[in-house]
Design a protein around this motif. Structure first.
Motif, PDB file in Angstrom:
ATOM      1  N   ALA A   2       7.133  14.228 -11.004  1.00  0.00           N
ATOM      2  CA  ALA A   2       5.831  14.901 -11.084  1.00  0.00           C
ATOM      3  C   ALA A   2       4.740  14.087 -10.385  1.00  0.00           C
ATOM      4  O   ALA A   2       3.872  14.665  -9.703  1.00  0.00           O
ATOM      5  CB  ALA A   2       5.454  15.152 -12.542  1.00  0.00           C
ATOM      6  N   ILE A   3       4.779  12.782 -10.538  1.00  0.00           N
ATOM      7  CA  ILE A   3       3.796  11.923  -9.874  1.00  0.00           C
ATOM      8  C   ILE A   3       3.877  12.089  -8.362  1.00  0.00           C
ATOM      9  O   ILE A   3       2.857  12.220  -7.674  1.00  0.00           O
ATOM     10  CB  ILE A   3       4.010  10.446 -10.281  1.00  0.00           C
ATOM     11  N   LEU A   4       5.099  12.109  -7.833  1.00  0.00           N
ATOM     12  CA  LEU A   4       5.282  12.272  -6.398  1.00  0.00           C
ATOM     13  C   LEU A   4       4.858  13.668  -5.955  1.00  0.00           C
ATOM     14  O   LEU A   4       4.196  13.827  -4.914  1.00  0.00           O
ATOM     15  CB  LEU A   4       6.730  11.989  -6.014  1.00  0.00           C
ATOM     16  N   GLN A   5       5.218  14.676  -6.722  1.00  0.00           N
ATOM     17  CA  GLN A   5       4.830  16.052  -6.382  1.00  0.00           C
ATOM     18  C   GLN A   5       3.314  16.218  -6.344  1.00  0.00           C
ATOM     19  O   GLN A   5       2.797  16.913  -5.468  1.00  0.00           O
ATOM     20  CB  GLN A   5       5.416  17.048  -7.389  1.00  0.00           C
ATOM     21  N   GLU A   6       2.614  15.604  -7.292  1.00  0.00           N
ATOM     22  CA  GLU A   6       1.150  15.687  -7.327  1.00  0.00           C
ATOM     23  C   GLU A   6       0.525  15.194  -6.033  1.00  0.00           C
ATOM     24  O   GLU A   6      -0.523  15.672  -5.621  1.00  0.00           O
ATOM     25  CB  GLU A   6       0.592  14.867  -8.491  1.00  0.00           C
ATOM     26  N   ARG A   7       1.163  14.231  -5.408  1.00  0.00           N
ATOM     27  CA  ARG A   7       0.657  13.668  -4.144  1.00  0.00           C
ATOM     28  C   ARG A   7       1.234  14.382  -2.921  1.00  0.00           C
ATOM     29  O   ARG A   7       0.951  14.006  -1.789  1.00  0.00           O
ATOM     30  CB  ARG A   7       0.994  12.188  -4.054  1.00  0.00           C
TER      31      ARG A   7
END
Length: 150
Positions: A124-129
């Motif tokens: 999710a952290i990577l997707q947010e970026r």
């Protein structure tokens, strides 16, 4: 067919276990850390996001390590190892040559790979970026790097 290209805004240099403790265990890793620092700077100049991932445990996480875990079960029973891998330990900190900077993603894992059983949702952290491409490297290529890629 065109070769796939790396799009810097959608790419992260995902670095694993570049921690003080590993350089203390194997002093030759100091040179690796310094070299990796230059790789980080080159990636940043290209607009690539840097992800720093370290292994460290809270007391409750250490207590929950399965006895069958060959990599970390010793943390559960060996007070010196538990102290070294403690979330607040200077040994578990990132090596100064590769210390995170503002804008970098900093995550923590409590197993070999960061995508399962981690204290945060790395995907999710990577997707947010908007990151969909990872360049992966670090210490313990047969453990942490393989577990991340798989």
């Amino acid at each position: 067919m065109d070769a796939q290209k790396i799009i810097p805004s959608r790419t992260a240099l995902f670095l694993l276990n570049l921690q003080v403790m590993y350089a203390k265990i194997d002093p030759s890793l100091d040179a690796l850390m310094v070299h990796t620092g230059t790789v980080i700077k080159a990636a940043q100049r290209q607009g690539i996001t840097i992800v720093h991932c370290r292994v460290a445990f809270t007391e409750s996480e250490a207590a929950d390590i399965p006895d069958t875990n060959p990599n970390f079960s010793h943390v559960k029973y060996d007070p010196s190892r538990a102290a070294m891998y403690s979330i607040d330990s200077s040994a578990a900190a990132f090596h100064p040559a590769v210390a995170p900077e503002d804008g970098d993603i900093v995550i923590r894992k409590n197993r070999s790979g960061p995508f399962f059983n981690a204290p945060q949702d790395v995907h999710a952290i990577l997707q947010e970026r908007g990151i969909d491409t990872l360049l992966v490297g670090g210490v313990s290529t047969g453990g942490a790097v393989v577990a991340t890629v798989v």
